[in-house]
Scaffold this active site. Structure first.
Site, mmCIF file in Angstrom:
data_model
loop_
_atom_site.group_PDB
_atom_site.id
_atom_site.type_symbol
_atom_site.label_atom_id
_atom_site.label_comp_id
_atom_site.label_asym_id
_atom_site.label_seq_id
_atom_site.Cartn_x
_atom_site.Cartn_y
_atom_site.Cartn_z
ATOM 1 N N THR A 84 -1.188 3.998 -0.327
ATOM 2 C CA THR A 84 -2.110 4.737 -1.199
ATOM 3 C C THR A 84 -2.680 5.947 -0.464
ATOM 4 O O THR A 84 -2.760 7.045 -1.011
ATOM 5 C CB THR A 84 -3.243 3.810 -1.673
ATOM 6 O OG1 THR A 84 -2.659 2.707 -2.361
ATOM 7 C CG2 THR A 84 -4.199 4.537 -2.605
ATOM 8 N N HIS A 143 4.828 -1.097 -8.494
ATOM 9 C CA HIS A 143 5.375 -1.206 -7.133
ATOM 10 C C HIS A 143 6.879 -1.478 -7.157
ATOM 11 O O HIS A 143 7.366 -2.436 -6.537
ATOM 12 C CB HIS A 143 4.659 -2.300 -6.337
ATOM 13 C CG HIS A 143 3.337 -1.858 -5.785
ATOM 14 N ND1 HIS A 143 3.224 -0.975 -4.736
ATOM 15 C CD2 HIS A 143 2.080 -2.169 -6.160
ATOM 16 C CE1 HIS A 143 1.943 -0.768 -4.480
ATOM 17 N NE2 HIS A 143 1.224 -1.473 -5.328
ATOM 18 N N ARG A 176 4.971 -1.184 7.640
ATOM 19 C CA ARG A 176 3.838 -1.628 8.443
ATOM 20 C C ARG A 176 4.223 -2.870 9.236
ATOM 21 O O ARG A 176 5.073 -3.651 8.801
ATOM 22 C CB ARG A 176 2.672 -1.969 7.509
ATOM 23 C CG ARG A 176 1.404 -2.354 8.234
ATOM 24 C CD ARG A 176 0.258 -2.551 7.255
ATOM 25 N NE ARG A 176 -0.987 -2.856 7.949
ATOM 26 C CZ ARG A 176 -2.104 -3.201 7.325
ATOM 27 N NH1 ARG A 176 -2.130 -3.255 6.006
ATOM 28 N NH2 ARG A 176 -3.200 -3.478 8.017
ATOM 29 N N SER A 184 -2.983 -8.752 5.205
ATOM 30 C CA SER A 184 -3.637 -7.848 4.267
ATOM 31 C C SER A 184 -3.315 -8.234 2.820
ATOM 32 O O SER A 184 -4.175 -8.202 1.949
ATOM 33 C CB SER A 184 -3.187 -6.420 4.564
ATOM 34 O OG SER A 184 -3.717 -5.532 3.633
#
Ligand SMILES: *[C@@H]1O[C@H](CO)[C@@H](O)[C@H](O)[C@H]1NC(C)=O
Ligand SMILES: *[C@@H]1O[C@H](CO)[C@@H](O)[C@H](O)[C@H]1NC(C)=O
Ligand SMILES: *[C@@H]1O[C@H](CO)[C@@H](O)[C@H](O)[C@H]1NC(C)=O
Ligand SMILES: *[C@@H]1O[C@H](CO)[C@@H](O)[C@H](O)[C@H]1NC(C)=O
Ligand SMILES: *[C@@H]1O[C@H](CO)[C@@H](O)[C@H](O)[C@H]1NC(C)=O
Length: 371
Positions: A84, A143, A176, A184
């Site tokens: 984002t 997504h 990531r 997360s």
């Protein structure tokens, strides 16, 4: 008499042959010009496409982004990778002739509430150069993954801007470190009580059936979910999410897992994800914001106004929450994300190979300028 007549015949034949060769030559030359003028752009494009599908060891290294031409940047946004923030950089922060225009106008997204609408048009037309959630509102599904994008983006663009337009789709993404990403995601589900149930997960033209991908949790509100429950669902899409979302799922019969072992399925997906990642002109890594910015700018010949921010561990959910997990829980997380761990290792290696090459070129041109 007969001799002179033969001579005159020869003269006529000579003139006739000369005439025919001249017109043939003219015709061929003209045709050649015609052919070349239509072939050249296509041929140039084919070369570029060939280079793209047969990348060198590090994949593409440079692709000056042609904003006035046919390049369309497609941002594949994987959940909880800092996408984002990166997407906002793309929309608001690029030093370009015609900045993206964000309106106050909102549109209702399925299960996502209201969202801003942004348009990133080319400088001289109403065609778009950026395909991203921020101005299109998930046209390929919430997504959407690589498989969904490949099927949907060209169709969407044809519908929007007309068929038979030459377009180069340039895929980019952010990866990531997998344990942080997983932690997360778990806390995101706890906080929101939801886990992207609106995702369409289309592959080979359809979404998976309930038999192929059973729902993990029956209840609507997941804000009371426990870690044991979260990792207890074998079909949880949080596991190896980055590998699945970057792989060509058609290679493993989509979400149908019968007839293939888990090991084989994982291997095929990982290899596919690595190949697709290498073919991307650019990908960034959440853990290396400054280097990601550098690589993006060098790859595309574009510049951001503001520097990317590296968040401190204390500022991220993963940073503050990971210490809550004891060693056995952490090794469980690692085991459940073993494909992503391998993919990330591959990605980091590739990422630094690419940036090293640019730094080397920078040094050479700096030396040239100084001497
Ligand atoms: C394609 O790759 C070849 C060799 O790697 C290179 O010489 C050529 O310039 C490339 N072409 C384009 C259009 O990038
Ligand atoms: C989910 O449940 C929690 C309490 O268990 C509540 O505070 C929250 O508002 C609920 N969320 C939704 C979307 O219903
Ligand atoms: C899954 O694939 C197998 C063959 O590999 C096929 O027999 C089966 O019908 C498929 N299941 C579904 C739900 O399509
Ligand atoms: C991150 O931490 C360093 C020191 O650990 C500090 O100097 C820096 O200001 C912090 N950055 C932010 C954005 O808080
Ligand atoms: C880790 O935490 C879980 C749940 O809190 C607990 O069941 C387990 O025994 C702990 N393991 C170790 C090695 O401390």
């Amino acid at each position: 008499m007969s001799l002179s007549c033969l001579g005159c015949n020869l003269k006529y034949i000579f003139v006739a042959v000369l005439f025919v060769s001249f017109t043939t030559l003219m015709f061929l030359t003209f045709k050649g010009v015609m052919l070349r003028s239509t072939v050249v752009p296509i041929r140039r494009n084919t070369v570029a496409v060939l280079n793209r599908t047969n990348p060198s060891k590090t994949g593409w290294r440079e692709h000056k982004f042609d904003m006035r031409g046919n390049d369309v940047m497609v941002f594949l946004h994987i959940q909880k990778t800092g996408g984002t923030i990166f997407g906002n950089h793309l929309i608001k922060d690029l030093d370009i002739e015609r900045p993206c225009a964000c309106t106050k106008e909102s549109r209702r997204l399925p299960k996502k509430g209201w969202s801003r609408v942004c348009h990133c048009f080319r400088p001289d037309s109403s065609r778009i150069w950026l395909f991203s959630r921020f101005h299109l509102g998930w046209p390929c599904g919430l997504h959407a993954d690589w498989t969904e994008h490949k099927e949907c983006v060209p169709k969407y663009m044809n519908k929007r801007e007309g068929r038979n337009k030459l377009r180069k789709f340039i895929y980019i993404t952010i990866l990531r470190e997998p344990v942080s990403r997983f932690v997360s995601e778990f806390y995101f589900v706890l906080r929101k009580g939801d886990m992207w149930r609106g995702a369409t997960l289309r592959c080979n033209g359809r979404s998976p059936t309930k038999e192929e991908l059973p729902p993990c949790f029956e209840r609507e509100n997941l804000s009371d979910i426990t870690f044991e429950e979260f990792i207890g669902c074998p079909w949880n899409l949080a596991f190896n999410r980055q590998t699945r979302m970057l792989a060509d799922l058609r290679r493993v019969n989509c979400y149908n897992t019968t007839g293939i072992s888990t090991e084989k399925r994982g291997k095929v997906m990982l290899e596919s994800a690595m190949r697709n990642l290498r073919e991307m002109a650019f990908f960034g890594l959440t853990e290396y914001q400054e280097e990601s910015q550098y690589l993006f700018e060098k790859t595309f010949g574009l510049k951001f106004h503001d520097p990317f921010t590296q968040f401190n561990l204390s500022e991220t959910t993963a940073g503050t929450k990971t210490p809550k997990f004891n060693s056995s829980m952490l090794s469980q997380i690692k085991a459940l994300n073993s494909l992503d761990l391998k993919l990330y290792e591959f990605a980091r290696d590739l990422f630094f190979k690419r940036s090293k090459r640019f730094r080397k070129t920078d040094r050479i041109s700096m030396k040239k300028r100084l001497s």
